[in-house]
Design a protein around this motif. Sequence first.
Motif, PDB file in Angstrom:
ATOM      1  N   SER A 227       0.835  -1.198   0.000  1.00 44.79           N
ATOM      2  CA  SER A 227       0.000   0.000   0.000  1.00 44.79           C
ATOM      3  C   SER A 227       0.873   1.253   0.000  1.00 44.79           C
ATOM      4  N   PRO A 228       0.528   2.257  -0.822  1.00 46.27           N
ATOM      5  CA  PRO A 228       1.261   3.517  -0.788  1.00 46.27           C
ATOM      6  C   PRO A 228       0.773   4.453   0.311  1.00 46.27           C
ATOM      7  N   ARG A 229      -0.292   4.075   0.990  1.00 49.40           N
ATOM      8  CA  ARG A 229      -0.905   4.934   2.012  1.00 49.40           C
ATOM      9  C   ARG A 229      -0.176   4.772   3.337  1.00 49.40           C
ATOM     10  N   ALA A 230       0.354   5.881   3.852  1.00 51.98           N
ATOM     11  CA  ALA A 230       1.104   5.827   5.103  1.00 51.98           C
ATOM     12  C   ALA A 230       0.253   5.297   6.248  1.00 51.98           C
ATOM     13  N   GLU A 231      -1.052   5.584   6.218  1.00 53.67           N
ATOM     14  CA  GLU A 231      -1.916   5.124   7.305  1.00 53.67           C
ATOM     15  C   GLU A 231      -2.078   3.614   7.337  1.00 53.67           C
ATOM     16  N   ASP A 232      -1.680   2.930   6.264  1.00 47.40           N
ATOM     17  CA  ASP A 232      -1.727   1.463   6.244  1.00 47.40           C
ATOM     18  C   ASP A 232      -0.463   0.836   6.816  1.00 47.40           C
ATOM     19  N   TRP A 233       0.463   1.663   7.252  1.00 49.51           N
ATOM     20  CA  TRP A 233       1.732   1.199   7.812  1.00 49.51           C
ATOM     21  C   TRP A 233       1.877   1.689   9.249  1.00 49.51           C
ATOM     22  N   VAL A 234       2.665   0.983  10.044  1.00 51.19           N
ATOM     23  CA  VAL A 234       2.941   1.394  11.418  1.00 51.19           C
ATOM     24  C   VAL A 234       4.419   1.175  11.731  1.00 51.19           C
ATOM     25  N   LEU A 235       4.892   1.947  12.689  1.00 49.61           N
ATOM     26  CA  LEU A 235       6.225   1.709  13.213  1.00 49.61           C
ATOM     27  C   LEU A 235       6.150   0.536  14.177  1.00 49.61           C
ATOM     28  N   GLY A 245      32.067   7.105  16.507  1.00 53.12           N
ATOM     29  CA  GLY A 245      32.029   8.490  16.059  1.00 53.12           C
ATOM     30  C   GLY A 245      30.722   8.938  15.462  1.00 53.12           C
ATOM     31  N   ALA A 246      29.677   8.128  15.553  1.00 55.49           N
ATOM     32  CA  ALA A 246      28.400   8.512  14.946  1.00 55.49           C
ATOM     33  C   ALA A 246      27.258   7.761  15.633  1.00 55.49           C
ATOM     34  N   GLY A 247      26.062   8.324  15.509  1.00 53.25           N
ATOM     35  CA  GLY A 247      24.870   7.650  15.996  1.00 53.25           C
ATOM     36  C   GLY A 247      24.063   7.129  14.821  1.00 53.25           C
ATOM     37  N   ALA A 248      23.243   6.136  15.083  1.00 53.87           N
ATOM     38  CA  ALA A 248      22.422   5.556  14.021  1.00 53.87           C
ATOM     39  C   ALA A 248      21.078   5.134  14.603  1.00 53.87           C
ATOM     40  N   THR A 249      20.066   5.128  13.752  1.00 51.15           N
ATOM     41  CA  THR A 249      18.734   4.686  14.144  1.00 51.15           C
ATOM     42  C   THR A 249      18.224   3.694  13.112  1.00 51.15           C
ATOM     43  N   ILE A 250      17.696   2.578  13.603  1.00 52.62           N
ATOM     44  CA  ILE A 250      17.121   1.552  12.734  1.00 52.62           C
ATOM     45  C   ILE A 250      15.617   1.523  12.982  1.00 52.62           C
ATOM     46  N   PHE A 251      14.833   1.592  11.902  1.00 49.32           N
ATOM     47  CA  PHE A 251      13.368   1.573  11.988  1.00 49.32           C
ATOM     48  C   PHE A 251      12.845   0.306  11.318  1.00 49.32           C
ATOM     49  N   TRP A 252      12.011  -0.448  12.028  1.00 51.43           N
ATOM     50  CA  TRP A 252      11.309  -1.583  11.439  1.00 51.43           C
ATOM     51  C   TRP A 252       9.854  -1.149  11.247  1.00 51.43           C
ATOM     52  N   VAL A 253       9.431  -1.030   9.991  1.00 51.49           N
ATOM     53  CA  VAL A 253       8.098  -0.533   9.654  1.00 51.49           C
ATOM     54  C   VAL A 253       7.344  -1.646   8.934  1.00 51.49           C
ATOM     55  N   ILE A 254       6.060  -1.783   9.218  1.00 54.28           N
ATOM     56  CA  ILE A 254       5.304  -2.899   8.657  1.00 54.28           C
ATOM     57  C   ILE A 254       3.884  -2.472   8.332  1.00 54.28           C
ATOM     58  N   GLN A 255       3.290  -3.088   7.315  1.00 55.88           N
ATOM     59  CA  GLN A 255       1.893  -2.829   6.998  1.00 55.88           C
ATOM     60  C   GLN A 255       1.010  -3.429   8.098  1.00 55.88           C
ATOM     61  N   ARG A 256      -0.072  -2.728   8.391  1.00 58.01           N
ATOM     62  CA  ARG A 256      -0.977  -3.200   9.444  1.00 58.01           C
ATOM     63  C   ARG A 256      -1.488  -4.614   9.150  1.00 58.01           C
ATOM     64  N   ASP A 257      -1.844  -4.869   7.894  1.00 58.53           N
ATOM     65  CA  ASP A 257      -2.353  -6.195   7.533  1.00 58.53           C
ATOM     66  C   ASP A 257      -1.291  -7.269   7.736  1.00 58.53           C
ATOM     67  N   ASP A 258      -0.046  -6.952   7.403  1.00 58.90           N
ATOM     68  CA  ASP A 258       1.026  -7.922   7.592  1.00 58.90           C
ATOM     69  C   ASP A 258       1.273  -8.187   9.075  1.00 58.90           C
ATOM     70  N   LEU A 259       1.154  -7.153   9.889  1.00 59.27           N
ATOM     71  CA  LEU A 259       1.341  -7.325  11.326  1.00 59.27           C
ATOM     72  C   LEU A 259       0.250  -8.224  11.900  1.00 59.27           C
ATOM     73  N   SER A 260      -0.990  -7.967  11.522  1.00 56.49           N
ATOM     74  CA  SER A 260      -2.101  -8.773  12.022  1.00 56.49           C
ATOM     75  C   SER A 260      -1.962 -10.231  11.604  1.00 56.49           C
ATOM     76  N   ALA A 261      -1.426 -10.449  10.392  1.00 53.87           N
ATOM     77  CA  ALA A 261      -1.269 -11.807   9.872  1.00 53.87           C
ATOM     78  C   ALA A 261       0.057 -12.445  10.280  1.00 53.87           C
ATOM     79  N   ARG A 262       0.859 -11.746  11.102  1.00 52.00           N
ATOM     80  CA  ARG A 262       2.151 -12.247  11.578  1.00 52.00           C
ATOM     81  C   ARG A 262       3.142 -12.472  10.436  1.00 52.00           C
ATOM     82  N   ARG A 263       3.032 -11.654   9.374  1.00 52.77           N
ATOM     83  CA  ARG A 263       3.978 -11.761   8.258  1.00 52.77           C
ATOM     84  C   ARG A 263       5.154 -10.800   8.500  1.00 52.77           C
ATOM     85  N   PHE A 264       5.925 -11.116   9.502  1.00 55.65           N
ATOM     86  CA  PHE A 264       7.012 -10.212   9.901  1.00 55.65           C
ATOM     87  C   PHE A 264       8.138 -10.166   8.873  1.00 55.65           C
ATOM     88  N   ASP A 265       8.196 -11.160   7.999  1.00 56.08           N
ATOM     89  CA  ASP A 265       9.217 -11.133   6.957  1.00 56.08           C
ATOM     90  C   ASP A 265       8.966 -10.018   5.953  1.00 56.08           C
TER      91      ASP A 265
END
Length: 275
Positions: A227-235, A245-265
């Motif tokens: 989905s191209p809709r940001a509201e269909d995705w969650v952090l 010498g530097a800081g870094a941030t890693i974000f794991w973002v997933i579609q709501r439908d994939d999260l509900s279906a446990r499709r973490f891949d």
Amino acid sequence: MNSRNVQILDQIRAEALERGIPASDVERWLGLVRPCALLTEGGDGPVVGRFGGPVMLPAGVEDPVYPLLATIDCAALPAGVTDLALPPDGRLLFFGFPEENGMGDVVHVPEGAAVEERARYPRTFPPDEDSYGPVYRELPEGDLYLTADVSLPFIGEIELPGPPWAEPLPGHPHSEEMAEVWADQWGGAPLLIGGYGTDYNGGDPVRIAARCAVKEEKAGRRPGPVSPRAEDWVLLAECSVDRPGAGATIFWVIQRDDLSARRFDRAYVLVDWNP
């Protein structure tokens, strides 16, 4: 919402009103509040996981490509601590490396599943190489303590190259000012579950991840649907780590439908760091 969270929102409200932001716009912004879990290496809350530690995976799961950063005990997270459709039990393992987008994975290990210990260091990221060893030495280790917190958007609008992607949040003419008020009081945490992403190169990581995933699908590098809709995705999670010498941030973002279906891949991973 606990008394600490109420106090935080009262502080934001007072600061925004002092800056001259109309009360109606302040309240509309505060209506976007979401619960989230802050995980730190100390604190008064319960232990809900750990940084680092052994890599325990079921026999049918392939060896991880990236280092294990954190393991979360889903059953230890209290109900309502996030608004995500997380598994009620089992463990979520977050893998990643603070280098480039895509360098990360999420694996859910169901409760009761037979597991075996894997090599701590993936073959593709050996700790004795100069490129990886210094990063490993910066990665945190130890128990993760929970603080139930609130989250508001950190980005009032985003700017991406190409077409005019500037998108003020609907109905919030003072969104940039309100995001500044929130960011000023944000205390941060090494690991965040749920809520809003902090900042990916000046933009909202959830919106950017959605657009990147769409591009990968069109290029044939990612299976649909996307989905191209940001509201269909969650952090799902955000982890702050250090590089030499530097800081870094890693974000794991997933579609709501994939999260509900446990499709973490199907999670999309963004990496932001300042060399």
